[in-house]
Write an enzyme that holds these catalytic residues in place. Structure first.
Site, PDB file in Angstrom:
ATOM      1  N   LYS A  37       0.863  -1.192   0.000  1.00 18.04           N
ATOM      2  CA  LYS A  37       0.000   0.000   0.000  1.00 18.04           C
ATOM      3  C   LYS A  37       0.895   1.237   0.000  1.00 18.04           C
ATOM      4  O   LYS A  37       1.453   1.604  -1.027  1.00 18.04           O
ATOM      5  CB  LYS A  37      -0.936  -0.011   1.201  1.00 18.04           C
ATOM      6  CG  LYS A  37      -1.885  -1.213   1.268  1.00 18.04           C
ATOM      7  CD  LYS A  37      -2.779  -1.122   2.489  1.00 18.04           C
ATOM      8  CE  LYS A  37      -3.533  -2.407   2.765  1.00 18.04           C
ATOM      9  NZ  LYS A  37      -4.510  -2.755   1.745  1.00 18.04           N
ATOM     10  N   ARG A  90     -13.401   4.887  -1.385  1.00 17.92           N
ATOM     11  CA  ARG A  90     -12.236   5.273  -0.575  1.00 17.92           C
ATOM     12  C   ARG A  90     -11.263   6.091  -1.426  1.00 17.92           C
ATOM     13  O   ARG A  90     -10.928   5.698  -2.552  1.00 17.92           O
ATOM     14  CB  ARG A  90     -11.507   4.037  -0.035  1.00 17.92           C
ATOM     15  CG  ARG A  90     -12.375   3.135   0.823  1.00 17.92           C
ATOM     16  CD  ARG A  90     -11.559   2.037   1.492  1.00 17.92           C
ATOM     17  NE  ARG A  90     -10.779   1.261   0.543  1.00 17.92           N
ATOM     18  CZ  ARG A  90      -9.975   0.256   0.871  1.00 17.92           C
ATOM     19  NH1 ARG A  90      -9.823  -0.073   2.150  1.00 17.92           N
ATOM     20  NH2 ARG A  90      -9.317  -0.423  -0.046  1.00 17.92           N
TER      21      ARG A  90
HETATM   22  C1  LIG Z   1      -5.776  -4.561   7.596  1.00 16.01           C
HETATM   23  C2  LIG Z   1      -5.387  -5.507   6.488  1.00 16.01           C
HETATM   24  N1  LIG Z   1      -4.800  -6.683   6.786  1.00 16.01           N
HETATM   25  C3  LIG Z   1      -4.428  -7.540   5.819  1.00 16.01           C
HETATM   26  C4  LIG Z   1      -4.633  -7.243   4.482  1.00 16.01           C
HETATM   27  C5  LIG Z   1      -4.249  -8.174   3.405  1.00 16.01           C
HETATM   28  O1  LIG Z   1      -3.613  -9.320   3.737  1.00 16.01           O
HETATM   29  P1  LIG Z   1      -2.765 -10.056   2.625  1.00 16.01           P
HETATM   30  O2  LIG Z   1      -1.592  -9.179   2.321  1.00 16.01           O
HETATM   31  O3  LIG Z   1      -2.419 -11.339   3.222  1.00 16.01           O
HETATM   32  O4  LIG Z   1      -3.622 -10.184   1.412  1.00 16.01           O
HETATM   33  C6  LIG Z   1      -5.227  -6.024   4.128  1.00 16.01           C
HETATM   34  C7  LIG Z   1      -5.477  -5.666   2.708  1.00 16.01           C
HETATM   35  O5  LIG Z   1      -5.383  -6.433   1.780  1.00 16.01           O
HETATM   36  C8  LIG Z   1      -5.622  -5.160   5.155  1.00 16.01           C
HETATM   37  O6  LIG Z   1      -6.207  -4.003   4.853  1.00 16.01           O
HETATM   38  N1  LIG Z   2      -4.279  -6.852  -1.441  1.00 14.11           N
HETATM   39  C1  LIG Z   2      -5.220  -6.613  -2.356  1.00 14.11           C
HETATM   40  C2  LIG Z   2      -5.281  -7.376  -3.520  1.00 14.11           C
HETATM   41  C3  LIG Z   2      -6.255  -7.118  -4.479  1.00 14.11           C
HETATM   42  C4  LIG Z   2      -7.165  -6.104  -4.261  1.00 14.11           C
HETATM   43  C5  LIG Z   2      -7.124  -5.350  -3.120  1.00 14.11           C
HETATM   44  C6  LIG Z   2      -6.184  -5.622  -2.135  1.00 14.11           C
HETATM   45  C7  LIG Z   2      -6.130  -4.876  -0.882  1.00 14.11           C
HETATM   46  O1  LIG Z   2      -5.076  -4.591  -0.413  1.00 14.11           O
HETATM   47  C8  LIG Z   2      -7.360  -4.477  -0.226  1.00 14.11           C
HETATM   48  C9  LIG Z   2      -7.098  -3.633   0.983  1.00 14.11           C
HETATM   49  N2  LIG Z   2      -6.392  -4.333   2.039  1.00 14.11           N
HETATM   50  C10 LIG Z   2      -8.325  -3.025   1.566  1.00 14.11           C
HETATM   51  O2  LIG Z   2      -8.180  -2.275   2.509  1.00 14.11           O
HETATM   52  O3  LIG Z   2      -9.422  -3.247   1.111  1.00 14.11           O
END
Ligand SMILES: Cc1ncc(COP(=O)(O)O)c(C=O)c1O
Ligand SMILES: Nc1ccccc1C(=O)C[C@H](N)C(=O)O
Length: 387
Positions: free
Chosen positions: A216, A359
């Site tokens: 991010k 968002r």
């Molecule tokens: C708070 C939070 N934790 C975890 C994730 C994602 O986890 P991962 O990187 O395993 O897909 C996100 C967004 O994708 C998030 O917003």
């Molecule tokens: N990892 C992703 C892969 C594909 C699409 C979105 C994400 C996101 O990161 C979503 C995010 N964590 C969220 O706050 O909604």
């Protein structure tokens, strides 16, 4: 290089490539709260890893190119951005995998207690994993809003985000940690929506364990490896469930039984994804010579410019006070998916989250005040034409 303590919004824009708008120009890219834009340096690091290291050094790269040590070396780089003194952060695996390991390790730190307290509005992966961890460990899962958490003598673990992924509300980690510690519970924080957009002082706050993603606001690229933090005081007792060989004290000894590596190294699981790691290494250069308090101030200034340019009556769900706001601002609309697509056609990239939120992410390194005002203007035009 002296640290830039008051960076302007968009201060590092020349260091990024931005996604294209339909007319071929650079988009107004406000989706850095999902996937950060690409720093040139990330691409260069990736190409060099592919062309010079993998292609020309081959297997010797584990030592000669420093690949083996990269999870902890990068961990210290990320650690510096979340207030962690060296030796407490490791990079590798996904946020989900790291979180699973840390929730179980946290439960094992409090074997006589019975409750896992988690944020009711936590990101889905955090909620799903908490449910599974509760089943595996025998803990009872209780969920509530982070500001309403009341841990007691039976609470083993308190799991919270730093910022709500939907509303962009920033939680008061200091109070949450103090309450948890007064009750003797262990705090597991998810910093995914905070790291790189605001200072976080893990050591000073006394957070026990934390995870966060790097794709991010750290701009590490799609699927960039996550980080895990373990406060030094837990190092020698932490008992992680994912006992992979790279977290062994002597991985190349190939011994019969698993012996944990000293410190945070025991959170390593399998072979680190070097190409993604090295892309992240390049991306982190954006933060080398800038003060995160300044990045935070620039991000808030972007959010303020956006909020001020919105028409009166827009349903903003994010708190306006700076101390209660994270890096993005969420607006409630009637058809979030349709609105998101319409904004994209106008060159403004944001995202939609169910049931009805748009968002707008304010990543100060590449978002300018003009971008923030353009986004508000385009949203206003759409809201007006829909009314
Ligand atoms: C708070 C939070 N934790 C975890 C994730 C994602 O986890 P991962 O990187 O395993 O897909 C996100 C967004 O994708 C998030 O917003
Ligand atoms: N990892 C992703 C892969 C594909 C699409 C979105 C994400 C996101 O990161 C979503 C995010 N964590 C969220 O706050 O909604």
């Amino acid at each position: 290089m002296p640290s830039n303590s008051s960076p302007e919004p968009g201060f590092a824009r020349a260091r990024f490539v931005l996604p294209r708008a339909p007319d071929g120009s650079d988009a107004v890219y406000l989706a850095g709260n999902s996937l950060g834009a690409q720093p040139h340096a990330a691409r260069e690091a990736l190409l060099s890893a592919v062309d010079e290291q993998w292609a020309r050094v081959g297997v010797a790269g584990w030592e000669a190119c420093g690949w083996w040590a990269t999870p902890q070396r990068l961990g210290d780089r990320v650690g510096a951005l979340v207030g962690a003194a060296p030796g407490q952060v490791v990079v590798g695996d996904s946020t989900s995998v790291q979180l699973f390991g840390l929730l179980i390790a946290a439960a094992r730190l409090r074997p006589d207690r019975h409750v896992l307290l988690s944020d009711a509005g936590h990101f889905p992966t955090d909620r799903y994993l908490a449910t599974s961890v509760a089943r595996l460990t025998g803990l009872t899962l209780r969920t509530t809003s982070p500001d309403a958490m009341a841990p007691d003598a039976d609470t083993a673990v308190v799991a919270v985000p730093a910022v709500d992924f939907r509303t962009g509300e920033r939680w008061d980690l200091a109070t949450i940690v103090d309450r948890a510690h007064e009750a003797g519970a262990v705090v597991v924080a998810d910093l995914s929506h905070a790291v790189g957009v605001m200072p976080v002082d893990l050591d000073a706050l006394g957070v026990d364990l934390a995870v966060g993603c790097t794709y991010k606001y750290l701009n590490g690229g799609p699927g960039a490896p996550a980080f895990a933090y373990v406060a030094t005081r837990h190092h020698e007792v932490l008992d992680p469930p994912l006992t992979g060989w790279t977290g062994h004290a002597d991985p190349f000894g190939m011994t019969e039984a698993w012996t944990p590596a000293p410190g945070v190294g025991r959170l390593r699981v399998g072979t680190p994804p070097m190409l993604s790691m090295l892309a992240l290494d390049g991306a982190l250069g954006v933060f080398d010579d800038v003060d995160l308090a300044g990045v935070r101030a620039a991000s808030l200034a972007l959010g303020d410019a956006f909020l001020e340019a919105l028409p009166a009556g827009t349903d903003v769900v994010t708190p306006r006070e700076h101390e209660r706001r994270g890096g993005h601002v969420a607006v409630r609309v009637r058809d979030a998916d349709g609105m998101c697509a319409a904004l994209a056609r106008r060159g403004v990239v944001v995202d939609a989250r169910p049931p009805d939120l748009l968002r707008f992410g304010f990543a100060a390194p590449y978002v300018t005040l003009d971008d923030a005002r353009t986004a508000a203007g385009e949203l206003a035009a759409l809201l007006w034409s829909a009314s």
